[in-house]
Scaffold this active site. Structure first.
Site, short mmCIF file in Angstrom:
data_model
loop_
_atom_site.label_atom_id
_atom_site.label_comp_id
_atom_site.label_asym_id
_atom_site.label_seq_id
_atom_site.Cartn_x
_atom_site.Cartn_y
_atom_site.Cartn_z
N ASP A 62 -51.49 -21.85 -32.59
CA ASP A 62 -50.29 -22.71 -32.47
C ASP A 62 -48.99 -22.09 -32.66
O ASP A 62 -48.73 -21.56 -33.48
CB ASP A 62 -50.33 -23.92 -33.64
CG ASP A 62 -49.34 -25.04 -33.36
OD1 ASP A 62 -48.43 -24.92 -32.60
OD2 ASP A 62 -49.42 -25.90 -34.50
N ASP A 78 -44.95 -24.80 -27.23
CA ASP A 78 -45.74 -25.43 -28.28
C ASP A 78 -47.33 -25.15 -27.74
O ASP A 78 -47.70 -26.21 -27.05
CB ASP A 78 -45.65 -26.73 -28.62
CG ASP A 78 -46.54 -27.23 -29.86
OD1 ASP A 78 -47.39 -26.42 -30.24
OD2 ASP A 78 -46.16 -28.17 -30.22
#
Length: 350
Positions: free
Chosen positions: A17, A220
């Site tokens: 992430d 992201d």
């Protein structure tokens, strides 16, 4: 991403992430947890595990902590889909180097005892790649990293191939076809500037008034979709529909208000999209911008969405560049030059 933790080592599988800063994995005992097929980490069985004291500098590096009566450093980490709570601890983490050798690091991580997030059962937690002091690259002292994500669904058609990630020397993205764009660090996250998107030979600017604000989209890897503010999305969708001669699906409650078709959108019947970042044009083929969101149904949906009616609505006039459209690119983050690089790559061949 697979790593191992503790002594003796236990394998953990974390979602990579780029938009978060804390490495965590589910630990025993787990009061509220998502199901995982791999064993949960049991700190009592590891000789290298130690809890971080509340008064230590490490504890203060995480902004959402509170002290327990036992002086433990308790953390809370929030995501669009829920919370992870637990204890900050230190542990030995091992990954495999390019030469096949095991390399170990002492890192601070979250031993999660309470999660309201619902990850799939192959996951045990999260490996944070953000810019904060507790992220994985920061803690192992890596100034650059890159990854190559397999196209969505490859895990069903060919489970033996995996996506790749590398850190440090050798992870630079170089060679023919590389384009790079500067990132701005906002809240320890990677924001780049999206100027507009070309649909075939028509250009749709991010802002219909022309000028865009710098750092208007977050890269992201932990989110799936490419999410855009309503005004930009609506103008983009009009152009995409024009170039697909098939009729889109109407009023399909299962899919919300996404643009979907009952026919597969391929490189033959769909448009090429050129994502224009500042100084870098990234070309997306229809196989990257349309996917099957519901396994087993022949429904193909646009992987770019209007974020207004989703859990991402608080992005406001900013966008989010998720992992579907990152597939089949070698994507590198250089923390010294503050650049993100994209190189079209068949990630199944790496």
């Amino acid at each position: 991403m697979k790593a191992s933790i503790g002594t003796p080592p236990v394998d953990i599988y974390g979602i990579i992430d780029t938009a978060s800063d804390l490495v965590w994995t589910q630990c025993v005992p787990c009061d509220v947890c998502f199901n995982q097929i791999h064993p949960k980490f049991d700190s009592k069985k590891s000789s290298t595990y130690s809890e971080i004291s509340c008064h230590s500098k490490k504890c203060q590096e995480w902004d959402k902590v509170h002290c327990s009566p036992q002086n433990s450093c308790n953390y809370v980490s929030g995501y669009a889909s829920g919370l992870s709570k637990g204890v900050l601890a230190k542990e030995n983490v091992t990954i495999t180097s390019t030469s096949g050798q095991a390399v170990s690091f002492d890192i601070a991580f979250g031993c999660a005892h309470n999660n309201t997030i619902n990850y799939n059962n192959h996951t045990t937690g999260l490996i944070a790649l953000g810019l904060g002091p507790l992220s994985f690259p920061s803690q192992i002292g890596s100034k650059r990293f890159s990854y190559c994500l397999l196209p969505y669904g490859t895990e069903y058609t060919n489970p033996s191939i995996t996506s790749k990630i590398s850190f440090g020397n050798g992870s630079e993205v170089v060679g023919d076809g590389v384009v790079s764009t500067p990132f701005a660090a906002v809240g320890n996250q990677y924001y780049v500037t999206l100027e507009g998107i070309g649909v075939g030979d028509t250009y749709v600017p991010f802002n219909s008034l022309g000028k865009v604000s710098k750092g208007n989209i977050l890269i992201d890897s932990g989110s799936t979709l490419f999410a855009l503010p309503p005004d930009f999305y609506n103008r983009l969708e009009v152009e995409v529909k024009k170039r697909i001669s098939i009729e889109p699906m109407k009023n399909e409650t299962l899919l919300g208000n996404r643009l979907c078709y009952r026919t597969e959108i391929t490189n033959d019947n769909g448009p090429i999209l050129t994502v224009r970042f500042e100084g870098a044009d990234v070309e997306l083929k229809p196989t990257q911008t349309f996917n099957q969101p519901v396994r087993g149904y022949d429904i193909y949906c646009f992987a770019i969405i209007n974020h207004a009616k989703t859990e991402l609505a608080d992005l406001g006039d900013q966008g989010l560049y998720g992992n579907y459209v990152q597939a089949n690119f070698l994507i590198g983050f250089d923390l010294e030059t503050r650049m993100v690089s994209f190189k079209p790559t068949d990630c199944t061949k790496l």
